[in-house]
Design a protein around this motif. Structure first.
Motif, short mmCIF file in Angstrom:
data_model
loop_
_atom_site.label_atom_id
_atom_site.label_comp_id
_atom_site.label_asym_id
_atom_site.label_seq_id
_atom_site.Cartn_x
_atom_site.Cartn_y
_atom_site.Cartn_z
N THR A 169 -51.78 -76.16 -15.38
CA THR A 169 -51.39 -77.23 -16.28
C THR A 169 -52.02 -78.55 -15.88
N ARG A 227 -45.64 -72.87 -20.32
CA ARG A 227 -45.16 -71.53 -20.63
C ARG A 227 -43.97 -71.17 -19.75
N THR A 282 -46.86 -79.31 -23.86
CA THR A 282 -47.70 -78.13 -23.71
C THR A 282 -46.92 -76.83 -23.82
N TYR A 339 -51.10 -69.11 -21.79
CA TYR A 339 -51.80 -69.81 -20.72
C TYR A 339 -50.86 -69.92 -19.52
N GLU A 365 -49.19 -73.72 -24.64
CA GLU A 365 -49.39 -72.73 -23.58
C GLU A 365 -48.81 -71.38 -23.97
N SER A 398 -59.89 -71.81 -21.29
CA SER A 398 -59.08 -73.01 -21.55
C SER A 398 -59.65 -73.84 -22.69
#
Lengths: 560, 329
Positions: free
Chosen positions: B105, B281, B267, B276, B271, B194
């Protein structure tokens, strides 16, 4: 007034350059891996999504008793695989299991099985695993050593190639849990301090595959040549990687990046199969039944006449259409999965149509007859004239439940029963089930083979939810005769013995309507056939795909 | 000096409040982690198997003692850097789990935030300078429009277009076949994996900066010192960049620090869509599974991040802008 030309050029250069460099760096590395050529009659590789939804980096664990091992299917094996759909048993590490009364179970252990490190698998491993669950209750997923569903075990002993489990009383209803116990190698786990927190990095199993590599994301498993039924395993390599939501999974099935997906893809016929009908298919095996459960301690649900009437007043076909794209059939009111469990039906219902038809006129008549008369405003009232209303709690975000609840509400309102639906967070609905502070909910009736534990506990007055636990009898149905039948059913060790008691339960379902069966709930497999054939299908339902993956693996062959 | 002390005191007080709320909020919400774990293994609407729930409770352990004594234990554990064992990733420690995920991250978000900030400042200043032209309208209306789109939805469109239709980028995960470490194959995979998540963030995050910068800049352009600068005959470029933009940047510095501290929030969905392996996540999973130890630590990390960033911005602000010191001091 203008900003100078040079600045503006630099700006656009900067932005453009960024975009370019992003594109350029991204282009590399997206080529799909080349697949190895397979020997004749073999399948080189199958790719599945990761089994667990939680993996980060190098934190790998294969311990089958941790909540989320990297794979729970391919390494450690159960004693007997009982097909969740038809309840047929396939002997696995045990060749046979025999009850002696309800308090002694003898397991015949298969000989000639080798652990993946070359050691022999013996009955001692089985006894060791079962005994370990006594010391570590966190491993005891079948409730072997406590009083959930039957008496606790007294002793587990190995004797030659047999393992004998003795119980303090009748424990027949623990059977399903016991036979699905994953057996651990004593020579590895005996030295482990606490098997519930043990991080198993180098698994030693009896299963058809062994770990080839794991890089923190991609798990590669290789076929074992010395597996005890190696002749049935045609897959050389399994790769498990990635967690996909439904739209990602649909695209990956379409491109062939995965060979099977076990999660929910809305409308798989249109999103997957129609795009490539020659190479894809899906099998939604009924795993249980979505039922409507009223709070039987509250009006109007306390009246069986009301429950019966509205059971005819709801359009189950439409629920299937709106909830799950018409894939699942309307469910039999018996609480059994039909036709898979047809031979368990009591004779009086055999061959009869136990799926209640949608007949609003009949429902209206029954409501009239039971005293729920329609007022001038088109709304029915309770027999004593007080207002009649139904309030549905539905789990927000369970799209299928929300769609079904809407159909229920529409149909009941059409009947003149004032119905409203309140969607709240799934945890809040759980809370309502525990406290009993609800009027009606949709829930799941598990269709597993241990019927005393599934259908039985929905009707058992000892299975009311508590503040702590959502025990299955959410509606609080209570009847001493039914309790007796369940107790007898749960102590019966053979299907023949079980049949009369099961008959009583089916009778209760068909005449008392403690819950109303709506549509079957699926266990899903959506698959591709260009690498492997032999997936379970409606025509050949030898397994309920997602729950019986080990069994399915022994049926997979290269495409003809 | 008083300015700095005051800010520091404010920081400590807020931190305590955050830590306490962090302890309380998960505990007053309905839902039982053991039940959720079993349900996660059996399917969302499954009938909970009593034996399995019992085993899971005994494995995860249930907190004992009064709320008060739990609170003291919790504070003590925090001071010792002991964040407990994650339920979702049992038996791994929360610190191990976060230690694995954080770099993903940090890498993704810090890079995209810096780029977004730069894009936002430049486009915002440009639009303000050329306000009421076609270009300004394009930038302003364009970003307002893009700003109404859900990042989640943008992510799905990118997955479909670049991932599947064109097949340029992988759509799921942080890497695939390579071995993590300092090797070319891995680095190449990390960059290509990414790209789509980064692109999603790069489409969404500059919006706020663009609009914010444009507005402050327009305000500044009406100030007397700009008029003076122009009257002095300074070049347009000097006036725009060294006078107007420089002052307009100030408020954005605080915003930027806050954005860096609060990277997690934005995110989670992105994610999750791209699977990700970062903190976002993780946060999504922790919420879903009522994984209190993991959730608490992540919240603590986020809020501390915001607070520290805020403190740094405040202190920096005091240095950068003497008016702030005098006004409050």
């Amino acid at each position: 007034m203008r900003i100078s030309r040079r600045t503006s050029q630099t700006t656009s250069l900067l932005v453009g350059g960024l975009a370019l460099s992003l594109v350029a760096t991204g282009c590399a590395g997206s080529a799909k891996d080349q697949e190895d050529q397979a020997a004749d009659g073999m399948i080189a590789q199958l790719t599945f999504p990761a089994e667990v939804d939680a993996t980060v980096g190098g934190l790998g664990n294969y311990n089958p008793y941790s909540p989320t091992p990297l794979t729970a299917v391919w390494l450690y094996e159960p004693l007997i695989v009982r097909n969740n759909l038809t309840c047929e048993e396939t002997p696995w590490l045990a060749t046979d299991a025999t009850w002696d009364g309800g308090d002694k179970l003898t397991l015949d252990i298969r000989e000639g099985v080798k652990w993946s490190d070359g050691e022999d698998f013996t009955a001692d491993d089985v006894a060791f695993t079962l005994n370990l669950q006594k010391e570590f209750p966190g491993m005891d997923k079948s409730g072997l050593w406590n009083d959930t569903f039957g008496a606790p075990a007294k002793s587990v002993t190995a004797d030659g190639n047999q393992v004998v489990i003795e119980f303090e009383g009748n424990a027949a209803a623990k059977y399903d849990g016991i036979i699905s116990t994953k057996i651990l190698p004593e020579h590895v786990y005996a030295d482990v301090d606490d098997p519930t927190t043990y991080v198993d990095k180098e698994p030693v199993g009896t299963g058809p595959f062994e770990v080839e590599s794991y890089n923190g994301r991609r798990l590669t498993l290789a076929r074992r040549d010395d597996y005890w039924q190696a002749d049935k395993i045609k897959v050389e390599k399994i790769v498990q990687e990635g967690i996909f939501d439904s739209s990602q999974a649909a695209l990956k099935l379409e491109t062939g990046e995965i060979d099977a997906y076990y999660g929910d893809i809305p409308n798989p016929q249109r999103t997957v199969v129609d795009k490539d009908p020659d190479n894809t298919g899906f099998f939604y095996a009924p795993a249980g039944t979505t039922v409507l459960t009223g709070n039987l301690t509250e009006e109007p649900w306390s009246d069986p006449k009301f429950r019966e009437a509205i059971s005819y007043g709801m359009d189950k076909e439409s629920m299937s259409e709106k909830g799950i794209y018409g894939i699942m059939e309307p469910a039999s009111q018996t609480g059994l999965k039909l036709p898979a469990m047809e031979d368990l039906l009591p004779e009086e219902y055999a061959g009869a149509d136990t799926v209640l038809p949608y007949d609003p006129d009949k429902a209206a008549e029954m409501l009239d007859a039971a005293g729920y008369e329609e007022g001038a405003d088109g709304k029915r009232t309770m027999p004593d004239g007080s207002p009649l209303s139904v309030d549905f709690s539905v789990q927000a975000g369970f799209i299928d439940y929300e769609a079904i609840a809407e159909v229920v509400a529409d149909d009941l309102n059409d009947l003149g029963v004032d119905t409203k639906v309140t969607a709240s967070a799934p945890e809040s609905v759980d809370e309502q089930k525990k406290t009993g502070d609800f009027n009606a909910v949709l829930e799941y009736l598990h269709g597993g083979c241990e019927l005393a534990r599934n259908l039985g506990s929905k009707l058992n007055s000892k299975q009311f939810p508590t503040e702590q636990d959502i025990f299955p009898n959410v509606g609080r149905y209570s009847d001493p005769a039914t309790d007796d039948a369940i107790a007898q059913l749960s102590g019966a060790t053979s299907r023949e013995e079980q049949k009369p008691y099961l008959g009583e339960l089916v009778d209760v379902m068909m005449t008392e309507y403690p819950v109303t069966s709506l549509i079957y709930a699926p266990s899903r497999t959506i698959y591709r056939t260009d690498h492997a054939e032999g997936w379970p299908t409606e025509d050949n339902p030898y397994a309920s795909g997602a729950d019986d993956r080990l069994l399915v693996m022994t049926h997979l062959v290269p495409p003809s | 000096m008083r300015y700095f002390l005051r800010k520091l005191g404010f920081f400590v007080g807020t931190l305590w409040a955050v830590v306490t709320l962090n302890f309380l909020i998960p505990r007053i919400q309905p839902g039982d982690p053991a039940e959720l774990m079993v349900r996660r293994l059996q399917g969302k609407d499954s009938q909970l198997d009593a034996a399995q729930v019992r085993a899971m409770r005994s494995m995860l352990g249930t907190p004992d003692g009064s709320l008060w004594s739990q609170y003291w234990d919790y504070l003590g554990d925090l001071l010792h850097g002991n964040f407990g064992v994650s339920y979702t990733y049992y038996p791994f420690k929360v610190s191990e789990v976060i230690g694995q995920a954080i770099w993903w991250t940090v890498g993704l978000v810090v890079v995209t935030q810096i780029i977004s900030f730069a894009i936002g400042m430049v486009l915002g200043a440009y639009a303000a300078w050329r306000r009421n032209t076609k270009l300004d309208a394009t930038i302003t209306i364009g970003s307002t429009f893009v700003g109404t789109l859900q990042p989640f939805w943008i992510a799905l469109v990118l997955v479909y277009v670049f991932g599947y239709s064109l097949g340029w980028f992988p759509t799921s995960g942080g890497y695939s076949a390579s071995t993590p470490g300092w090797n070319a194959a891995f680095i190449e995979e990390v960059i290509s994996y990414s790209t789509l998540p980064a692109l999603t963030l790069l489409i969404v995050t500059p919006i706020g900066w663009i609009l914010g910068m444009r507005n402050t800049m327009i305000m500044n352009l009406g100030e007397d010192y700009i008029r003076l600068a122009k009257a002095k005959g300074l070049s347009d470029r000097t006036v725009a960049l060294r006078y107007a933009a420089r002052n307009a940047l100030l408020p954005s510095v605080t915003g930027f620090a806050l954005a860096l501290g609060g990277v997690l929030g934005g995110t989670i969905l992105v994610e999750t869509v791209f699977d990700y392996p970062g903190l976002g996540r993780l946060m999504g999973e922790a919420v879903q599974n009522k994984d209190y130890p993991l959730l608490q630590t992540l919240m603590l990390l986020t809020t501390t991040g915001v607070l520290v960033a805020n403190l740094i911005a405040d202190l920096l602000y005091g240095v950068l802008d003497p008016r702030a010191r005098r006004a409050e001091g």
